[in-house]
Design a protein around this motif. Structure first.
Motif, PDB file in Angstrom:
ATOM      1  N   MET A 131       2.453   6.493  18.558  1.00  0.00           N
ATOM      2  CA  MET A 131       2.811   8.043  17.950  1.00  0.00           C
ATOM      3  C   MET A 131       2.016   8.697  18.298  1.00  0.00           C
ATOM      4  N   SER A 132       2.840  10.019  18.026  1.00  0.00           N
ATOM      5  CA  SER A 132       2.124  11.075  18.780  1.00  0.00           C
ATOM      6  C   SER A 132       0.861  12.100  17.420  1.00  0.00           C
ATOM      7  N   GLY A 133       1.416  11.154  16.182  1.00  0.00           N
ATOM      8  CA  GLY A 133       0.844  11.969  15.263  1.00  0.00           C
ATOM      9  C   GLY A 133       0.690  13.521  14.931  1.00  0.00           C
ATOM     10  N   ARG A 134       1.601  13.914  15.479  1.00  0.00           N
ATOM     11  CA  ARG A 134       1.546  15.387  15.360  1.00  0.00           C
ATOM     12  C   ARG A 134       2.608  16.226  14.279  1.00  0.00           C
ATOM     13  N   GLY A 135       2.690  16.987  13.499  1.00  0.00           N
ATOM     14  CA  GLY A 135       3.421  17.589  13.060  1.00  0.00           C
ATOM     15  C   GLY A 135       3.611  16.590  11.395  1.00  0.00           C
ATOM     16  N   PHE A 136       4.979  17.502  10.749  1.00  0.00           N
ATOM     17  CA  PHE A 136       5.703  16.631  10.053  1.00  0.00           C
ATOM     18  C   PHE A 136       6.446  14.938   9.796  1.00  0.00           C
ATOM     19  N   LYS A 137       6.852  15.073  11.338  1.00  0.00           N
ATOM     20  CA  LYS A 137       8.000  14.363  11.979  1.00  0.00           C
ATOM     21  C   LYS A 137       7.264  12.646  11.626  1.00  0.00           C
ATOM     22  N   ILE A 138       6.312  12.016  10.782  1.00  0.00           N
ATOM     23  CA  ILE A 138       6.259  11.083  10.614  1.00  0.00           C
ATOM     24  C   ILE A 138       7.100   9.704  11.209  1.00  0.00           C
ATOM     25  N   LEU A 139       8.102   9.899  10.323  1.00  0.00           N
ATOM     26  CA  LEU A 139       9.666   8.864  10.454  1.00  0.00           C
ATOM     27  C   LEU A 139       9.636   8.818  12.087  1.00  0.00           C
ATOM     28  N   LEU A 140      10.669  10.003  11.871  1.00  0.00           N
ATOM     29  CA  LEU A 140      11.299   9.940  13.846  1.00  0.00           C
ATOM     30  C   LEU A 140      10.197   9.772  14.876  1.00  0.00           C
ATOM     31  N   ASP A 141       8.938  10.087  14.541  1.00  0.00           N
ATOM     32  CA  ASP A 141       7.949   9.675  15.859  1.00  0.00           C
ATOM     33  C   ASP A 141       8.324   8.049  15.288  1.00  0.00           C
ATOM     34  N   LEU A 142       8.177   7.318  14.152  1.00  0.00           N
ATOM     35  CA  LEU A 142       7.824   5.717  13.704  1.00  0.00           C
ATOM     36  C   LEU A 142       8.934   5.529  14.807  1.00  0.00           C
ATOM     37  N   ILE A 143       9.434   5.217  14.822  1.00  0.00           N
ATOM     38  CA  ILE A 143      11.249   4.797  14.722  1.00  0.00           C
ATOM     39  C   ILE A 143      11.261   4.827  16.513  1.00  0.00           C
ATOM     40  N   ARG A 189      -6.648  18.756   9.903  1.00  0.00           N
ATOM     41  CA  ARG A 189      -5.160  19.107   9.067  1.00  0.00           C
ATOM     42  C   ARG A 189      -4.340  18.395  10.028  1.00  0.00           C
ATOM     43  N   GLY A 190      -3.512  17.507   9.287  1.00  0.00           N
ATOM     44  CA  GLY A 190      -2.153  17.183   9.913  1.00  0.00           C
ATOM     45  C   GLY A 190      -1.274  16.360   8.886  1.00  0.00           C
ATOM     46  N   LEU A 191       0.077  16.663   8.187  1.00  0.00           N
ATOM     47  CA  LEU A 191       0.759  15.186   7.227  1.00  0.00           C
ATOM     48  C   LEU A 191       0.840  13.844   8.474  1.00  0.00           C
ATOM     49  N   ALA A 192       1.153  14.252  10.011  1.00  0.00           N
ATOM     50  CA  ALA A 192       0.908  12.689  10.310  1.00  0.00           C
ATOM     51  C   ALA A 192       0.632  12.050  10.392  1.00  0.00           C
ATOM     52  N   SER A 193       0.080  13.041  11.027  1.00  0.00           N
ATOM     53  CA  SER A 193      -1.877  11.949  11.086  1.00  0.00           C
ATOM     54  C   SER A 193      -2.777  11.609   9.827  1.00  0.00           C
ATOM     55  N   ALA A 194      -2.411  11.865   9.158  1.00  0.00           N
ATOM     56  CA  ALA A 194      -3.065  11.274   7.684  1.00  0.00           C
ATOM     57  C   ALA A 194      -2.248   9.880   7.331  1.00  0.00           C
ATOM     58  N   THR A 215       0.880  -1.178  -0.256  1.00  0.00           N
ATOM     59  CA  THR A 215      -0.368  -0.148   0.113  1.00  0.00           C
ATOM     60  C   THR A 215       0.728   1.508  -0.248  1.00  0.00           C
ATOM     61  N   VAL A 216       0.573   1.809  -0.677  1.00  0.00           N
ATOM     62  CA  VAL A 216       1.145   3.468  -0.638  1.00  0.00           C
ATOM     63  C   VAL A 216       0.445   4.474  -0.337  1.00  0.00           C
ATOM     64  N   VAL A 217       0.673   5.025   0.717  1.00  0.00           N
ATOM     65  CA  VAL A 217      -0.053   5.744   0.770  1.00  0.00           C
ATOM     66  C   VAL A 217       0.228   7.955   1.197  1.00  0.00           C
ATOM     67  N   ILE A 218      -0.156   8.172   0.039  1.00  0.00           N
ATOM     68  CA  ILE A 218      -0.291   9.673   0.100  1.00  0.00           C
ATOM     69  C   ILE A 218      -0.977  10.244   0.814  1.00  0.00           C
ATOM     70  N   SER A 241       6.159  27.487   9.787  1.00  0.00           N
ATOM     71  CA  SER A 241       6.930  28.017  11.026  1.00  0.00           C
ATOM     72  C   SER A 241       6.172  27.442  12.261  1.00  0.00           C
ATOM     73  N   THR A 242       4.930  27.143  11.874  1.00  0.00           N
ATOM     74  CA  THR A 242       3.755  26.120  13.607  1.00  0.00           C
ATOM     75  C   THR A 242       4.693  24.572  12.677  1.00  0.00           C
ATOM     76  N   VAL A 243       4.964  23.900  11.622  1.00  0.00           N
ATOM     77  CA  VAL A 243       5.086  22.916  11.816  1.00  0.00           C
ATOM     78  C   VAL A 243       7.266  22.844  12.423  1.00  0.00           C
ATOM     79  N   VAL A 244       7.683  23.251  12.237  1.00  0.00           N
ATOM     80  CA  VAL A 244       8.660  23.277  13.278  1.00  0.00           C
ATOM     81  C   VAL A 244       8.498  23.463  14.560  1.00  0.00           C
TER      82      VAL A 244
END
Ligand code: GDD
Ligand code: MN
Length: 367
Positions: A177-189, A71-76, A7-10, A217-220
């Motif tokens: 996983m926190s599911g927040r922000g952009f850093k999904i991979l770091l969160d996953l590991i 909204r949210g990249l990681a939670s998506a 599955t490719v999640v986009i 800046s919110t992402v940071v």
């Protein structure tokens, strides 16, 4: 139909112009592999989801999750992965900046059981960040270094948004996983209770052709909070820390206004004190709404009712604070310590009521 292998999640937000070409490219490079693509769209105003659904009607390998009011990249990405039954899950940006031709090699190394997680990496030999300017490169490097502090094993590109993981390993991480922000991979590991065997494959980050980046800046800020959460989250919730910081700022503003009104402008103490309280409460409410509870931000009429409940709660908090402070003060505890003790009790009270009644808690299932 054959069960899917990959599955490719986009994740998408306003990516309409990139979708068709992306699907074409995925189809081309995955060839005979039994794949599916799950788009997770956050109700993009440009109608990305409508376009994806029109592709779904022609090609059953494509699916669309359209989330409403969130909204949210990681939670998506997490929701996309959670909706899949494939043994292998990949995450790929929709904007063609990642190199989808790496997918077959990633899948192969997972299938051959060489690794649990394959990462598309910009920071190993053969990889790169393309035409990034100096600032973005520096920020990314810094984020990478900081990220490695919380990782138990070094990863060259823990900020990558491009990776593939075995689904059983994903499910080990998912509950924490926190599911927040952009850093999904770091969160996953970081959230995985067992150490993952990681393989990094190089690729060059491509320039964006259509649409614009949502990294701001919110992402940071989210990222720094994620790191903080990994450090101290178990002892002191980051949300509470933010609440207290906002409260402390409010106290400074309060004293400043009180001073200006009472001393400089010669207003009565009572008038000055009430004015200062009002200012501080409005400011605190606004900052908490923007930062502390940004994931539950109130808008419209909810903002008005929320504000009144907040004021009511804080008034009770202030009264309690005075009572508690006085209790200690009359027992010869120094004035500043008495004040601090009163304020601490009030903070916990204000925080509890705010979380429960102003910015309502979403129920979280325990596992
Ligand atoms: N559903 C959803 N919701 N998707 C989102 C959201 C959101 O709130 N925000 C962004 N996306 C989607 C975009 O539509 C795109 O497909 C993908 O997530 C990446 O977003 P970009 O805005 O293009 O991010 P970027 O290119 O600046 O950042 C990339 O590089 C970073 C490392 O430097 C991403 O791959 C990041 O994950 C990565 O950390
Ligand atoms: Mn991008």
């Amino acid at each position: 139909m054959m069960a899917t292998e990959l599955t490719v999640v986009i994740p998408t937000y306003n990516e309409r112009a990139n979708i068709e070409l992306l699907v074409e490219r995925i189809d081309q490079c995955l060839g005979t592999i039994a794949w599916e693509a799950i788009f997770v769209d956050d109700d993009s105003p440009d109608g990305t989801a409508d376009l994806v659904r029109s592709l779904c009607r022609r090609d059953p390998r494509i699916r669309c999750i359209q989330r409403l009011g969130r909204r949210g990249l990681a939670s998506a990405c997490i929701e996309g992965m959670a909706s899949s039954s494939s043994p292998y899950l990949a995450v790929l940006d929709a904007d063609l900046q990642h190199d989808e031709t790496l997918l077959p090699a990633m899948l192969q190394s997972l299938q051959a059981n060489e690794a649990d997680l394959a990462i598309g990496s910009r920071y190993i030999a053969g990889g790169g960040t393309g035409n990034w300017d100096g600032t973005r490169r520096k920020i990314s490097r810094l984020a990478t270094t900081l990220g490695n502090i919380v990782l138990k094993q070094p990863v060259a590109d823990p900020m990558s948004g491009f990776f593939m993981i075995r689904s059983d390993k994903f499910w080990r991480s998912a509950p924490d996983m926190s599911g927040r922000g952009f850093k999904i991979l770091l969160d996953l590991i970081v959230s995985c209770p067992i150490s993952l065997r990681i393989k990094e494959l190089p690729y060059v980050f491509k320039p964006r052709l259509h649409g614009e980046s949502k990294l701001d800046s919110t992402v940071v800020l989210e990222y720094l909070l994620l790191l903080l959460d990994k450090f101290v989250g178990r002892i002191l919730p980051v949300r509470f820390l933010l609440f207290v910081m906002v409260g402390a700022l409010g106290a400074i503003i309060h004293l400043t206004i009180l001073g200006v009104f009472h001393i400089v402008h010669g207003k009565t103490f009572w008038v000055s004190q009430v004015t200062a309280s009002l200012f501080a409460m409005v400011l605190n409410f606004a900052l908490n709404n923007l930062m502390t509870y940004r994931d539950k931000r109130l808008r419209g009429s909810k903002l008005v009712t929320g504000f009144f409940i907040f004021v009511l709660a804080c008034s009770i908090g202030a009264f309690t604070s005075a009572q508690v402070g006085d209790y200690f003060f009359v027992r010869n505890v120094p004035w500043w310590l008495s004040g601090l003790l009163g304020a601490s009790i009030a903070s916990v009270w204000n925080f509890a009521v705010s979380s429960q009644f102003v910015w309502r808690r979403r129920s979280k299932r325990k596992r």
